[in-house]
Design a protein around this motif. Structure first.
Motif, PDB file in Angstrom:
ATOM      1  N   GLN A  39     -15.726  18.384  10.962  1.00 44.14           N
ATOM      2  CA  GLN A  39     -15.330  18.155   9.581  1.00 44.14           C
ATOM      3  C   GLN A  39     -16.560  17.938   8.708  1.00 44.14           C
ATOM      4  O   GLN A  39     -16.637  18.467   7.586  1.00 44.14           O
ATOM      5  CB  GLN A  39     -14.444  16.903   9.492  1.00 44.14           C
ATOM      6  CG  GLN A  39     -13.069  17.040  10.081  1.00 44.14           C
ATOM      7  CD  GLN A  39     -11.978  16.955   9.024  1.00 44.14           C
ATOM      8  OE1 GLN A  39     -12.045  16.150   8.113  1.00 44.14           O
ATOM      9  NE2 GLN A  39     -10.979  17.808   9.154  1.00 44.14           N
ATOM     10  N   LEU A  40     -17.473  17.177   9.252  1.00 47.72           N
ATOM     11  CA  LEU A  40     -18.682  16.907   8.466  1.00 47.72           C
ATOM     12  C   LEU A  40     -19.423  18.209   8.201  1.00 47.72           C
ATOM     13  O   LEU A  40     -19.911  18.466   7.108  1.00 47.72           O
ATOM     14  CB  LEU A  40     -19.611  15.951   9.213  1.00 47.72           C
ATOM     15  CG  LEU A  40     -19.181  14.506   9.385  1.00 47.72           C
ATOM     16  CD1 LEU A  40     -20.353  13.682   9.875  1.00 47.72           C
ATOM     17  CD2 LEU A  40     -18.646  13.929   8.105  1.00 47.72           C
ATOM     18  N   ALA A  74       0.854  -1.185   0.000  1.00 44.50           N
ATOM     19  CA  ALA A  74       0.000   0.000   0.000  1.00 44.50           C
ATOM     20  C   ALA A  74       0.888   1.232   0.000  1.00 44.50           C
ATOM     21  O   ALA A  74       1.927   1.258   0.651  1.00 44.50           O
ATOM     22  CB  ALA A  74      -0.886   0.007   1.241  1.00 44.50           C
ATOM     23  N   CYS A  75       0.458   2.209  -0.729  1.00 43.45           N
ATOM     24  CA  CYS A  75       1.322   3.380  -0.763  1.00 43.45           C
ATOM     25  C   CYS A  75       1.043   4.310   0.396  1.00 43.45           C
ATOM     26  O   CYS A  75       1.776   5.262   0.625  1.00 43.45           O
ATOM     27  CB  CYS A  75       1.228   4.094  -2.096  1.00 43.45           C
ATOM     28  SG  CYS A  75      -0.407   4.690  -2.491  1.00 43.45           S
ATOM     29  N   ASP A  76      -0.017   4.043   1.109  1.00 46.07           N
ATOM     30  CA  ASP A  76      -0.268   4.829   2.306  1.00 46.07           C
ATOM     31  C   ASP A  76      -1.296   4.105   3.163  1.00 46.07           C
ATOM     32  O   ASP A  76      -1.987   3.208   2.686  1.00 46.07           O
ATOM     33  CB  ASP A  76      -0.790   6.229   1.920  1.00 46.07           C
ATOM     34  CG  ASP A  76      -0.552   7.253   3.024  1.00 46.07           C
ATOM     35  OD1 ASP A  76      -0.794   8.434   2.782  1.00 46.07           O
ATOM     36  OD2 ASP A  76      -0.099   6.847   4.129  1.00 46.07           O
ATOM     37  N   TYR A  77      -1.362   4.528   4.369  1.00 46.08           N
ATOM     38  CA  TYR A  77      -2.311   3.906   5.290  1.00 46.08           C
ATOM     39  C   TYR A  77      -2.958   5.020   6.103  1.00 46.08           C
ATOM     40  O   TYR A  77      -2.265   5.746   6.823  1.00 46.08           O
ATOM     41  CB  TYR A  77      -1.569   2.941   6.214  1.00 46.08           C
ATOM     42  CG  TYR A  77      -2.482   2.044   7.013  1.00 46.08           C
ATOM     43  CD1 TYR A  77      -3.162   2.515   8.130  1.00 46.08           C
ATOM     44  CD2 TYR A  77      -2.648   0.712   6.650  1.00 46.08           C
ATOM     45  CE1 TYR A  77      -3.988   1.686   8.858  1.00 46.08           C
ATOM     46  CE2 TYR A  77      -3.471  -0.127   7.391  1.00 46.08           C
ATOM     47  CZ  TYR A  77      -4.142   0.363   8.489  1.00 46.08           C
ATOM     48  OH  TYR A  77      -4.952  -0.457   9.209  1.00 46.08           O
ATOM     49  N   LEU A  78      -4.255   5.128   6.000  1.00 49.19           N
ATOM     50  CA  LEU A  78      -4.958   6.176   6.733  1.00 49.19           C
ATOM     51  C   LEU A  78      -5.743   5.565   7.866  1.00 49.19           C
ATOM     52  O   LEU A  78      -6.378   4.537   7.721  1.00 49.19           O
ATOM     53  CB  LEU A  78      -5.931   6.902   5.791  1.00 49.19           C
ATOM     54  CG  LEU A  78      -5.319   7.504   4.524  1.00 49.19           C
ATOM     55  CD1 LEU A  78      -6.415   8.096   3.654  1.00 49.19           C
ATOM     56  CD2 LEU A  78      -4.320   8.585   4.900  1.00 49.19           C
ATOM     57  N   ILE A  79      -5.718   6.256   8.997  1.00 51.75           N
ATOM     58  CA  ILE A  79      -6.469   5.770  10.149  1.00 51.75           C
ATOM     59  C   ILE A  79      -7.795   6.488  10.172  1.00 51.75           C
ATOM     60  O   ILE A  79      -7.842   7.713  10.071  1.00 51.75           O
ATOM     61  CB  ILE A  79      -5.692   6.060  11.454  1.00 51.75           C
ATOM     62  CG1 ILE A  79      -4.249   5.560  11.325  1.00 51.75           C
ATOM     63  CG2 ILE A  79      -6.383   5.449  12.645  1.00 51.75           C
ATOM     64  CD1 ILE A  79      -4.104   4.090  11.404  1.00 51.75           C
ATOM     65  N   LYS A  80      -8.819   5.754  10.334  1.00 50.02           N
ATOM     66  CA  LYS A  80     -10.131   6.381  10.452  1.00 50.02           C
ATOM     67  C   LYS A  80     -10.249   6.952  11.852  1.00 50.02           C
ATOM     68  O   LYS A  80      -9.758   6.347  12.811  1.00 50.02           O
ATOM     69  CB  LYS A  80     -11.217   5.335  10.247  1.00 50.02           C
ATOM     70  CG  LYS A  80     -11.403   4.901   8.821  1.00 50.02           C
ATOM     71  CD  LYS A  80     -12.589   3.917   8.778  1.00 50.02           C
ATOM     72  CE  LYS A  80     -12.811   3.411   7.379  1.00 50.02           C
ATOM     73  NZ  LYS A  80     -13.856   2.360   7.335  1.00 50.02           N
ATOM     74  N   PRO A  81     -10.957   8.017  11.999  1.00 54.91           N
ATOM     75  CA  PRO A  81     -11.677   8.737  10.965  1.00 54.91           C
ATOM     76  C   PRO A  81     -10.736   9.529  10.066  1.00 54.91           C
ATOM     77  O   PRO A  81      -9.813  10.179  10.544  1.00 54.91           O
ATOM     78  CB  PRO A  81     -12.579   9.680  11.754  1.00 54.91           C
ATOM     79  CG  PRO A  81     -11.850   9.919  13.022  1.00 54.91           C
ATOM     80  CD  PRO A  81     -11.114   8.651  13.319  1.00 54.91           C
ATOM     81  N   VAL A  82     -11.038   9.458   8.811  1.00 55.71           N
ATOM     82  CA  VAL A  82     -10.160  10.125   7.857  1.00 55.71           C
ATOM     83  C   VAL A  82     -10.528  11.600   7.764  1.00 55.71           C
ATOM     84  O   VAL A  82     -11.687  11.955   7.608  1.00 55.71           O
ATOM     85  CB  VAL A  82     -10.306   9.461   6.464  1.00 55.71           C
ATOM     86  CG1 VAL A  82      -9.426  10.167   5.450  1.00 55.71           C
ATOM     87  CG2 VAL A  82      -9.926   7.992   6.559  1.00 55.71           C
ATOM     88  N   ARG A  83      -9.535  12.387   7.830  1.00 54.23           N
ATOM     89  CA  ARG A  83      -9.776  13.816   7.718  1.00 54.23           C
ATOM     90  C   ARG A  83      -9.529  14.258   6.285  1.00 54.23           C
ATOM     91  O   ARG A  83      -8.721  13.666   5.568  1.00 54.23           O
ATOM     92  CB  ARG A  83      -8.833  14.564   8.657  1.00 54.23           C
ATOM     93  CG  ARG A  83      -9.118  14.270  10.114  1.00 54.23           C
ATOM     94  CD  ARG A  83      -8.107  14.970  10.999  1.00 54.23           C
ATOM     95  NE  ARG A  83      -8.198  16.421  10.888  1.00 54.23           N
ATOM     96  CZ  ARG A  83      -9.012  17.174  11.622  1.00 54.23           C
ATOM     97  NH1 ARG A  83      -9.788  16.623  12.506  1.00 54.23           N
ATOM     98  NH2 ARG A  83      -9.033  18.483  11.468  1.00 54.23           N
TER      99      ARG A  83
END
Lengths: 704, 151
Positions: free
Chosen positions: B29-30, A127-136
């Motif tokens: 944000q929402l 994966a070229c990146d990993y985002l943690i939820k909640p995603v901003r």
């Protein structure tokens, strides 16, 4: 946005629009086509809104299967994919693999799960990146960088490889050029180069579409390609005709041309129109393929019947015949696993030829047809791989991070070496950073090249150091090179080691579908220059010269190199992970591709230097051994002996045929013998040990 | 009621929700995502969340009341709930889910059932609060005012 500005400046870009053809390249990343996959509709909706706010072109999808079919139907339709990790119908990592293999798109993983091991999984799966939820939304604003980076890397390799030869032909699209159009540039350049050979202007149109999906050269596709080429005859096999014969919908001339380039490397007196494209190979694409291939191999390794071994075998044999140095190289090559069986066979043949000072390579490398003939075994290998893939998705992921740059460089190198050694070195060095990828990549071309060289006879002595160098940038390559370079026993020797090494290295990198990589046309090895990789090689080379100690030296070198390059190698962690997973996978399977083994070996080396240090070479050997199992008759080469010792030590338990001697390059193997040996090995080789200390193989050094 | 009054109430109410931890920055944000092209975005997303959550909570209740509890499934559901609640900024639900997951790991049915109760409770609370908030918004709009944007 800068990119937008740059895009405007790239006049030469025939890019109508990088984005989905709405014709506004300046506005990158506006219109970036994103596919979002998440089973949670709430998140999906939020993400969609956020991405739209970033002015991206969003398609949302709540099922992985649907996403895959969307991607497949519309290969050029998306720039980047964002996927959740936990999905009911398909694991996000599995989807990631599929996408990487089939479409080669950047994929961002995301999850509410931020535990380290899951994030690591994302990394290792490519994966070229990993985002943690909640995603901003801020996190989403920058995802375009991954698209650009990916293209840039591919383009860079492409450019570098091509620039040497065709600098004047094409306006040098500097890498500083608009990244957003880099893909276009790449395509444009590709197309331009191809013009020589194909004289197809329409190709340009295809290539100008930045989002040209990479063609996945599956085993079947490659077989078709080979059949077409054989049917036409090497001399007459022009991309256009090949394409027609193949009759594969969706395949473009450009795809065929780049594939052909790989195969044509090393053709004696290649037609000029064909040669240039070699450099310009779509290395990035190949590299990616190698990577994926490698991953698949690792995943598949369990079931592979000694494919690795077979790979190893030839390389081993080659090594055996060569001076001590070769052995290591072979192992390296074998380790890469990418080395198609054919290549290995060829190498062996070459080695055999060398040892006997035959000018005519016993292996049918003389013309490219041989390549094709070799291809088949490889293809079967690939198939095996593919089958395996299904079994081990996880394992494959390990290698996911294989540097993509390797391909381009490797290809470039191969080409170079085929043509002229000196050049390659330069190039190779330049690519040094790519290291692991190069290694793997190089390995393949090299092996091929060796094969070709072998056929050509005498000039092989010098291994394309450049070839090796890139591969070994991490140090391993240099070792291999050194090996190769030093061993001037016969051309073959040097050649073998290099190619072997490359095949080894490449193995791990290669993807399943990336057969082309394997089938990298073996240019005339004659062109291969002695190693000049980094000076280190030189030393090593000299040290390598010792006969029986060849391997031993190689170890040293490897270790040295490893040390030298340790900073370059990010393999440590990856290797560990990889190794771990590999081990898990490999437990009973001997199918671990040599390359995989190498990787593993390396990784393990890194883990425990002390054990590995000595076993690096062993690992290599083992890999080679295993692959060369049965292939290489014991030529009594000192190397063999050495290998035996090492391999025994390293993989005694694993190698069904531990004795190096047997696996070492069979000096007098005829082509057929080699081939059959290889093939036999494929079936019967035991699992290759995972603890290859492929130090210089930064698994995760890939610009994914 | 006067627009300004409504708006003031709206602002104060929103602030209290944040203060009490029912909502977090993600909710902001929402709200910031909402614009003229999508004036009901927040309401839509939250409604979607309510639907999904109720389904998940029902699944969880069923799963935990089985003879033999499939904790993998339970964990997956909780994980999903955690993800979606965090995506809309329902902080307390998210936190309750985190605790819930820990007990799932331990395969502790008792504790899991308790956690489920906790999650359900938090869910009800937040649902009420948000419903109130949305009603306020509607009133503001009905009175001709615009909804204040929270910073």
């Amino acid at each position: 946005m800068n990119l937008g500005g740059h895009a405007a400046k790239s006049l030469s870009m025939p890019s109508t629009s990088w984005k989905s053809g709405d014709g506004v390249p300046d506005q990158f990343p506006v219109g970036l086509r994103v596919l979002v996959v998440d089973d949670d509709s709430t998140c999906l909706m939020i993400l969609q809104k956020m991405l739209r706010t970033c002015l991206y072109d969003v398609t949302k999808c709540n099922r992985a299967e649907i996403a895959l079919s969307l991607l497949r139907e519309n290969k050029n339709g998306f720039d980047i994919v964002i996927s959740d990790v936990h999905m009911p119908d398909m694991d996000g990592f599995k989807l990631l693999e599929h996408i990487g293999l089939e479409m080669d798109l950047p994929v961002i993983m995301m999850s509410a799960d931020d535990s380290k091991n899951v994030v690591m999984k994302g990394v290792t799966h490519g994966a070229c990146d990993y985002l943690i939820k909640p995603v901003r939304i801020e996190a989403l604003k920058n995802i375009w960088q991954h698209v650009v980076r990916k293209r840039k890397h591919e383009w860079k390799d492409f450019e570098q490889s091509g620039s040497l030869e065709e600098g004047e032909q094409q306006p040098k699209l500097s890498e500083d050029a608009d990244y957003s159009t880099s893909a276009n540039e790449g395509n444009w350049r590709n197309s331009k180069r191809r013009k020589d050979e194909e004289d197809e202007v329409e190709e340009r149109d295809d290539t100008s579409a930045l989002k040209k999906p990479r063609v996945v050269w599956s085993v079947e596709l490659h077989q078709q390609f080979v059949a077409a080429v054989n049917q036409l005859g090497i001399d007459k096999a022009v991309p256009k005709k090949i394409l027609e014969l193949m009759n594969v919908p969706g395949l473009t001339r450009e795809n065929v041309a780049s594939h052909l380039q790989l195969l044509r490397i090393g053709t004696p007196s290649p037609p000029t129109e064909i040669l240039p494209p070699l450099r310009v190979l779509n290395c990035g694409h190949l590299l990616q393929k190698y990577r994926l291939y490698l991953r698949r191999l690792s995943g598949v390794s369990q079931h592979q019947s000694g494919l690795n071994n077979s790979f190893m075998g030839p390389t081993e044999a080659a090594f055996g015949s060569m001076a001590s140095l070769n052995g290591l190289d072979l192992q390296a090559l074998a380790a890469t696993g990418q080395f198609p069986v054919q290549s290995l066979a060829t190498l062996q043949a070459a080695a055999l030829g060398r040892s006997t000072s035959k000018s005519g390579i016993s292996m049918p490398l003389v013309d490219q047809r041989n390549l094709f003939s070799f291809e088949t075994p490889k293809l079967s290998f690939g198939e095996g791989q593919q089958q395996q893939l299904g079994n081990n998705s996880k394992q494959m992921n390990l290698l996911h991070g294989i540097p993509t740059t390797m391909e381009p460089k490797a290809l470039a190198n191969l080409h170079q070496s085929a043509q002229s050694f000196g050049g390659m070195n330069l190039q190779v060095n330049a690519h040094g950073n790519q290291s692991s990828s190069l290694l793997g990549h190089m390995a393949q071309p090299q092996s091929r090249m060796q094969m070709v060289n072998e056929t050509n006879g005498s000039q092989i002595s010098r291994l394309p150091s450049s070839l090796v160098q890139p591969i070994m940038s991490n140090g391993i390559a240099s070792r291999v090179l050194a090996r190769n370079g030093m061993v001037d026993n016969g051309r073959g020797a040097v050649y073998n080691s290099v190619t072997q090494a490359s095949s080894l290295v490449d193995f791990s990198v290669n993807q399943n579908t990336d057969l082309p990589g394997n089938s990298f046309p073996l240019g005339n090895n004659s062109g291969m220059s002695s190693l000049t990789s980094k000076g280190v090689l030189q030393e090593e080379v000299s040290s390598e010269m010792k006969g029986s100690r060849g391997f031993v030296s190689s170890y040293d070198i490897f270790n040295e190199l490893h040390q030298h390059k340790s900073q370059d190698w990010e393999l440590q962690n990856i290797g560990l992970t990889f190794e771990a997973s590999q081990h898990a996978n490999r437990q009973g399977s001997m199918d671990v591709p040599p390359s995989v083994l190498v990787h593993q070996g390396f990784s393990s080396c890194q883990k425990s230097r002390q054990n590995r240090d000595t076993s690096i070479g062993n690992a290599m050997f083992s890999a080679g051994e295993e692959s060369g199992h049965g292939n290489a008759s014991n030529s009594g080469h000192q190397l063999n002996t050495f290998l035996t010792d090492n391999s025994l030590r390293v993989k005694a338990e694993r190698l069904p045929d531990v004795s190096c001697q047997n696996t070492l390059f069979p000096e007098q193997f005829g082509q057929e013998d080699l081939m059959s040996a290889l093939l036999k090995q494929q079936e019967g080789i035991g699992p290759v040990e995972n603890d290859f200390c492929f130090d210089g193989y930064p698994l995760d050094n890939l610009p994914v | 009621m006067e627009v300004v009054q409504l708006q003031t109430r709206f602002v104060e109410y929103t602030a209290s929700l944040f203060r009490e931890g029912y909502l977090d920055a993600q909710f902001t944000q929402l709200q910031q995502l909402q614009d003229e092209s999508n004036p009901d975005f927040v309401v839509e997303v939250v409604s979607l969340f309510f639907e999904d959550s109720e389904r998940l909570l029902n699944d969880l209740t069923r799963a935990l009341n089985q003879q033999s509890v499939d904790f993998k499934k339970v964990d997956a559901n909780v994980h999903q709930l955690k993800g979606s609640s965090s995506s809309i900024g329902a902080q307390r639900i998210k936190n309750a889910c985190i605790t819930f997951r820990n007990f799932c790991d331990e395969q502790n049915i008792e504790a899991s059932l308790r956690c489920l109760q906790q999650v359900k409770q938090e869910y009800s609370l937040v649902k009420n609060k948000l419903d109130t908030l949305f009603r306020l918004e509607q009133q503001i709009v009905a009175a001709g005012g615009s909804i204040p944007v929270m910073e």
